[in-house]
Design an enzyme around this catalytic site. Structure first.
Site, mmCIF file in Angstrom:
data_model
loop_
_atom_site.group_PDB
_atom_site.id
_atom_site.type_symbol
_atom_site.label_atom_id
_atom_site.label_comp_id
_atom_site.label_asym_id
_atom_site.label_seq_id
_atom_site.Cartn_x
_atom_site.Cartn_y
_atom_site.Cartn_z
ATOM 1 N N TRP A 324 0.824 -1.208 0.000
ATOM 2 C CA TRP A 324 0.000 0.000 0.000
ATOM 3 C C TRP A 324 0.862 1.264 0.000
ATOM 4 C CZ3 TRP A 324 -0.916 3.761 3.989
ATOM 5 C CH2 TRP A 324 -1.904 4.698 3.637
ATOM 6 N N HIS A 325 1.982 1.237 0.678
ATOM 7 C CA HIS A 325 2.865 2.403 0.724
ATOM 8 C C HIS A 325 3.587 2.658 -0.596
ATOM 9 C CE1 HIS A 325 2.418 2.594 5.136
ATOM 10 N NE2 HIS A 325 2.834 3.830 4.993
#
Length: 361
Positions: A324-325
């Site tokens: 997600w990052h």
């Protein structure tokens, strides 16, 4: 020292437009609480949509609306695995070069494109939270999980661009509760909150103007010539600035959540008080931690499963965080090291709980 991209980026956007839009949200929220409490969620939804349209343009607004519509459509099958697959696919579209180039052409500056990118990344988590709650609730509760409620949740403006993350079950429960409204109480909360956030902001500015920790990190020469004590000090300064930065970045939306009658996730705990990976993940970004525990860790078995099951649950949780990052290689290393830290702590804890070891101690 302008080398901390995140701080420079959000401060610039805050000064230009976002703080003014947040002030507008506050005005709409307080007026709706005072006059039409029953319709407050819909007033805030309309305002959030208008703010999104103003900042991201009609194309950016359409992208977020499309993500919400696709997530809601897939949630109708009430299959958690399918919902997760949909969420990961939508998240992966942010990293397709052709799609990136198309979105860049919509805007005059790179900063505007990044605002869309950050916003859609955070909205993906909100869409996932709503969709999984939809899958888990009985048919009799579906009225409280309508597409209208999804839009009210996804376009809630204080958490729109950068969080903090609030799970849908908490958001809807608190938004439906009509509490007694006091202008005097809210005004005192607002004044105290603004004073605290202003102090944190001044402290963050002081740190980057005097310490140059990010500029030092961007050059190998001073790091190579520094002693181990100096490197340790730089590392501590880096995480302390990161902590103060998020007191500001989460403090502003957290204050607005309070003004709306909602309970925001607790602000980050000071890193100087932490000595474990586990506590760091539980108490730094509380909203993200709640999301990960509720939607990944516990459904995968969590601490209630075997040792192998717990290791797998934790590994999947950190894998999602890394992906997600951004999913770059350094983020996978970061996630793996954090996973290893949590595993070592929990294995040590289990060993120390054995009665024979306790007797020896």
């Amino acid at each position: 020292d302008p080398m901390d991209f995140e701080w420079s980026y959000w401060i610039e956007w805050g000064r230009e437009r976002i703080l003014w839009l947040l002030a507008g949200h506050l005005l709409v929220s307080q007026m709706s609480r005072l006059l039409v409490e029953k319709y407050k969620p819909w007033c805030l939804m309309v305002y959030g949509m208008a703010a999104c349209w103003l900042l991201l343009g009609i194309k950016g607004f359409a992208v977020i609306l499309l993500h919400a519509a696709i997530s809601f459509a897939v949630a109708q099958f009430q299959l958690s695995l399918l919902t997760w697959l949909c969420s990961l696919i939508l998240l992966s579209t942010l990293r397709i070069p052709a799609v990136e180039e198309t979105k860049r052409k919509w805007y005059d500056t790179e900063n505007e494109y990044y605002l869309l990118l950050f916003t859609v990344s955070v909205r993906c988590l909100f869409c996932t939270s709503f969709s999984l709650e939809y899958c888990w609730h009985a048919p009799t509760q579906k009225s409280s999980h309508s597409f209208l409620w999804m839009l009210a949740y996804v376009f809630y403006y204080p958490t729109f661009h950068n969080g903090p993350l609030v799970n849908f079950d908490e958001f809807s429960k608190q938004m439906r509760t009509q509490e007694a409204f006091s202008v005097k109480t809210n005004l005192s909360i607002l004044i105290v909150g603004i004073i605290r956030i202003f102090f944190w902001w001044c402290l963050a500015e002081l740190m980057i103007h005097l310490m140059y920790i990010h500029a030092l990190y961007s050059s190998a020469l001073p790091l190579e010539s520094a002693s181990y004590w100096a490197l340790g000090g730089l590392a501590l300064a880096q995480v302390l600035f990161f902590y103060v930065k998020y007191l500001v970045l989460y403090g502003v939306p957290g204050l607005l959540l309070q003004m709306d009658g909602l309970k925001p996730p607790a602000l980050p705990c000071c890193v100087s008080l932490m000595h474990s990976f586990t506590k760091m993940w539980r108490s730094f970004d509380v909203g993200l931690h709640r999301f990960l525990v509720r939607y990944i860790y516990v459904p995968m078995g969590g601490s209630q499963s075997s040792l192998l099951g717990t290791l797998l649950s934790t590994a999947l949780t950190f894998a999602f965080v890394s992906y997600w990052h951004g999913g770059q290689s350094y983020l996978w290393y970061w996630g793996a090291l954090n996973w290893l830290g949590v595993v070592v702590e929990n294995v040590t804890k289990r060993i120390l709980s054995i009665s024979l070891i306790q007797d020896l101690i």
